[in-house]
Each structure stands twice: as structure tokens, then as C-alpha cells.
Write a protein that holds these residues in place. Structure first.
Motif, PDB file in Angstrom:
ATOM      1  N   ALA A  18      10.461  33.056  62.993  1.00  0.00           N
ATOM      2  CA  ALA A  18      11.372  33.136  61.853  1.00  0.00           C
ATOM      3  C   ALA A  18      11.515  31.781  61.170  1.00  0.00           C
ATOM      4  O   ALA A  18      11.559  31.691  59.932  1.00  0.00           O
ATOM      5  CB  ALA A  18      12.739  33.643  62.312  1.00  0.00           C
ATOM      6  N   GLU A  19      11.565  30.720  61.980  1.00  0.00           N
ATOM      7  CA  GLU A  19      11.675  29.380  61.414  1.00  0.00           C
ATOM      8  C   GLU A  19      10.440  29.020  60.595  1.00  0.00           C
ATOM      9  O   GLU A  19      10.539  28.457  59.503  1.00  0.00           O
ATOM     10  CB  GLU A  19      11.879  28.362  62.526  1.00  0.00           C
ATOM     11  N   ARG A  20       9.249  29.365  61.138  1.00  0.00           N
ATOM     12  CA  ARG A  20       8.012  29.106  60.389  1.00  0.00           C
ATOM     13  C   ARG A  20       7.985  29.894  59.091  1.00  0.00           C
ATOM     14  O   ARG A  20       7.593  29.376  58.037  1.00  0.00           O
ATOM     15  CB  ARG A  20       6.796  29.466  61.251  1.00  0.00           C
ATOM     16  N   LEU A  21       8.387  31.149  59.148  1.00  0.00           N
ATOM     17  CA  LEU A  21       8.392  31.985  57.939  1.00  0.00           C
ATOM     18  C   LEU A  21       9.374  31.442  56.904  1.00  0.00           C
ATOM     19  O   LEU A  21       9.104  31.480  55.702  1.00  0.00           O
ATOM     20  CB  LEU A  21       8.747  33.428  58.304  1.00  0.00           C
ATOM     21  N   GLU A  22      10.522  30.945  57.367  1.00  0.00           N
ATOM     22  CA  GLU A  22      11.502  30.366  56.438  1.00  0.00           C
ATOM     23  C   GLU A  22      10.932  29.138  55.740  1.00  0.00           C
ATOM     24  O   GLU A  22      11.151  28.941  54.542  1.00  0.00           O
ATOM     25  CB  GLU A  22      12.788  30.019  57.189  1.00  0.00           C
ATOM     26  N   ARG A  23      10.195  28.298  56.485  1.00  0.00           N
ATOM     27  CA  ARG A  23       9.574  27.122  55.868  1.00  0.00           C
ATOM     28  C   ARG A  23       8.513  27.539  54.852  1.00  0.00           C
ATOM     29  O   ARG A  23       8.424  26.968  53.767  1.00  0.00           O
ATOM     30  CB  ARG A  23       8.958  26.227  56.947  1.00  0.00           C
ATOM     31  N   LEU A  25       8.420  30.357  53.227  1.00  0.00           N
ATOM     32  CA  LEU A  25       9.115  30.955  52.088  1.00  0.00           C
ATOM     33  C   LEU A  25       9.658  29.872  51.164  1.00  0.00           C
ATOM     34  O   LEU A  25       9.561  29.985  49.938  1.00  0.00           O
ATOM     35  CB  LEU A  25      10.247  31.856  52.580  1.00  0.00           C
ATOM     36  N   GLU A  26      10.212  28.808  51.750  1.00  0.00           N
ATOM     37  CA  GLU A  26      10.748  27.713  50.938  1.00  0.00           C
ATOM     38  C   GLU A  26       9.632  27.022  50.158  1.00  0.00           C
ATOM     39  O   GLU A  26       9.801  26.695  48.972  1.00  0.00           O
ATOM     40  CB  GLU A  26      11.472  26.707  51.830  1.00  0.00           C
ATOM     41  N   ARG A  27       8.475  26.818  50.803  1.00  0.00           N
ATOM     42  CA  ARG A  27       7.341  26.222  50.091  1.00  0.00           C
ATOM     43  C   ARG A  27       6.884  27.133  48.959  1.00  0.00           C
ATOM     44  O   ARG A  27       6.558  26.659  47.864  1.00  0.00           O
ATOM     45  CB  ARG A  27       6.187  25.959  51.065  1.00  0.00           C
ATOM     46  N   ALA A  28       6.865  28.432  49.215  1.00  0.00           N
ATOM     47  CA  ALA A  28       6.454  29.381  48.176  1.00  0.00           C
ATOM     48  C   ALA A  28       7.425  29.368  47.004  1.00  0.00           C
ATOM     49  O   ALA A  28       7.020  29.435  45.839  1.00  0.00           O
ATOM     50  CB  ALA A  28       6.352  30.789  48.756  1.00  0.00           C
ATOM     51  N   ARG A  29       8.724  29.247  47.306  1.00  0.00           N
ATOM     52  CA  ARG A  29       9.721  29.199  46.240  1.00  0.00           C
ATOM     53  C   ARG A  29       9.564  27.942  45.392  1.00  0.00           C
ATOM     54  O   ARG A  29       9.648  27.996  44.167  1.00  0.00           O
ATOM     55  CB  ARG A  29      11.125  29.273  46.834  1.00  0.00           C
ATOM     56  N   ARG A  30       9.331  26.801  46.074  1.00  0.00           N
ATOM     57  CA  ARG A  30       9.124  25.558  45.323  1.00  0.00           C
ATOM     58  C   ARG A  30       7.871  25.647  44.468  1.00  0.00           C
ATOM     59  O   ARG A  30       7.851  25.181  43.322  1.00  0.00           O
ATOM     60  CB  ARG A  30       9.041  24.369  46.282  1.00  0.00           C
TER      61      ARG A  30
END
Length: 244
Positions: A18-23, A25-30
Motif C-alpha cells: 500500500a505504501e509503494r502504491l501510494e508513492r 500514485l503521488e508521482r502519477a498525480r505530480r
């Protein structure tokens, strides 16, 4: 294994995923924000360039970068003042030229100024010989309206509010029929990525206006091709696009 230990290990592995996916996701959003801002900037620059049609300029948007199958040029405009490659950047924060170097939020942006020179050289290389010296280029910073600078490597940096005025101020070097032919033929030349003279049915060199009078500064591009390289260039920019 004690009671609950297996489930605890599974929970830890799930938490790590989940932590990897959150990171990610954040990169994708940026990345989405960055690309979205870039697209907005290209649209704004494109709108300004399209307004020049009434002054005899033709604008091409998102066209092939010669010799680079997966890369495009933001804008190429053809008009009385020649052929101008415009690389649009929609940067936030501060941008200026200090000690001959473009800086964005204090960081050097050498690769961006080098890129616009390379883009201009690539376009010049596919044009008829009589037109190559009339190729120019600039980096247009959308959010920095009145910026007008030139870097030590010869790249012109203009804010959006300076772009139209700079193009309209260029002395006439191409006749209207030359502009029309170039506007028609340029997409194909860029797509093929080969010099116009090497085509099976070469495009005739467009008619230029009356040659410049003695003593008048020459315009355009000095293209230096290094041994073994397809494109290597140093841009000698138009007097009008220099910082006064």
C-alpha cells in the motif's frame, strides 16, 4: 509460529504494498499536473501564434521533430520574418537569465536552451538552401509575460507578452508566395526528416524578397554540423530578438 503471526506478516506485506502504491500514485498525480500545465501553456502560445495569420504568418502546432520519431516540436511559424521554432514552457515560480544562463527557481536550465537551438537546427536542415539562414528559434515562458533575454549559448527567451511583438518586428525576408509554399510543404519535410534537396520531387526554393542592402545585419541560423552528428548547431539570432 505463534497464533496470529502468519496474519500479522500478511498485514505487514500488505502495508508495504500500500505504501509503494501510494508513492506511485503521488508521482502519477505530480506527472499529471506537470503535463497538464504543459498542455495549457502550449495552447496559450498556439492561440497567440494563430492571431498572427492576419499579418501573413502561418502557424503549425505539435509537428514532427526531424530525425526524432518519438519527439514533436511545440510550434513552428512561417511568415514574412522567416521560420521560427517556438518551444513553450509553462513554468511557475521565477525565471531569469543570470550570467548568460537561464534559471528557473534558481536552478540552471541549460538543457532547455540547448534544446531550442537543436530544434531550430533540425528544422533548418530539412529546408531548401535559400531558406535555411532564415530559421530562428525561441523559448517562450508562458507565465513570465515581459521577459526578453538571450543566453550565452545564443538562445532567445521570451515571455508570452513579448512573443507576438517580436515576430511582427522581424524584417521581411520571405515573400507571400514563399510563406504559402513553406506552410504547405513544411509538415511533409518535417515528417520525412530529410533535406528538401534530397527528396524525389524536391520542393522548389521559395522566392525571397529583395536581398538585404549592404551593411544591413544578416538574419537567421549558422548551422555547424559536427563530424558524425546528424544535427549540431549554434544559432545566430536575429537582431530584433536580442535584448536591447
Amino acid at each position: 509460529m505463534t497464533a496470529g503471526q502468519g496474519a500479522e506478516q500478511q498485514a505487514q506485506r500488505a502495508a508495504a504494498r500500500a505504501e509503494r502504491l501510494e508513492r506511485e500514485l503521488e508521482r502519477a498525480r505530480r506527472s499529471q499536473v506537470t503535463w497538464g500545465a504543459g498542455a495549457d501553456g502550449e495552447r496559450l502560445v498556439g492561440e497567440r501564434l494563430d492571431r498572427l495569420r492576419g499579418h501573413g504568418w502561418l502557424a503549425l502546432h505539435d509537428v514532427r521533430w526531424p530525425g526524432r520519431p518519438k519527439a514533436n516540436l511545440d510550434h513552428v511559424v512561417v511568415g514574412p520574418g522567416g521560420v521560427v521554432v517556438v518551444d513553450a514552457k509553462n513554468w511557475t515560480g521565477t525565471a531569469d537569465v543570470r550570467d548568460g544562463v537561464l534559471r528557473h527557481n534558481g536552478r540552471k536550465r541549460l538543457k532547455h536552451t540547448e534544446s531550442v537551438l537543436t530544434q531550430s537546427a533540425a528544422v533548418a536542415a530539412v529546408l531548401p538552401p535559400g531558406v535555411r539562414r532564415h530559421v530562428k528559434g525561441c523559448l517562450c515562458l508562458v507565465g513570465h509575460g515581459d521577459l526578453q533575454e538571450r543566453t550565452a549559448d545564443g538562445a532567445v527567451v521570451l515571455g508570452l507578452e513579448r512573443l507576438e511583438r517580436a515576430l511582427l518586428a522581424l524584417p521581411q525576408v520571405l515573400a507571400p508566395d514563399a510563406v504559402e509554399r513553406l506552410g504547405r510543404d513544411l509538415p511533409g519535410l518535417l515528417e520525412q526528416g530529410v533535406p528538401a534537396g534530397a527528396l524525389t520531387e524536391p520542393t522548389p526554393p521559395p522566392a525571397l524578397v529583395t536581398p538585404e542592402a549592404p551593411g544591413r545585419p544578416r538574419l537567421g541560423l549558422r548551422l555547424l554540423v559536427a563530424s558524425g552528428l546528424g544535427f549540431g548547431a549554434v544559432l545566430a539570432l536575429n537582431e530584433v530578438l536580442r535584448l536591447a
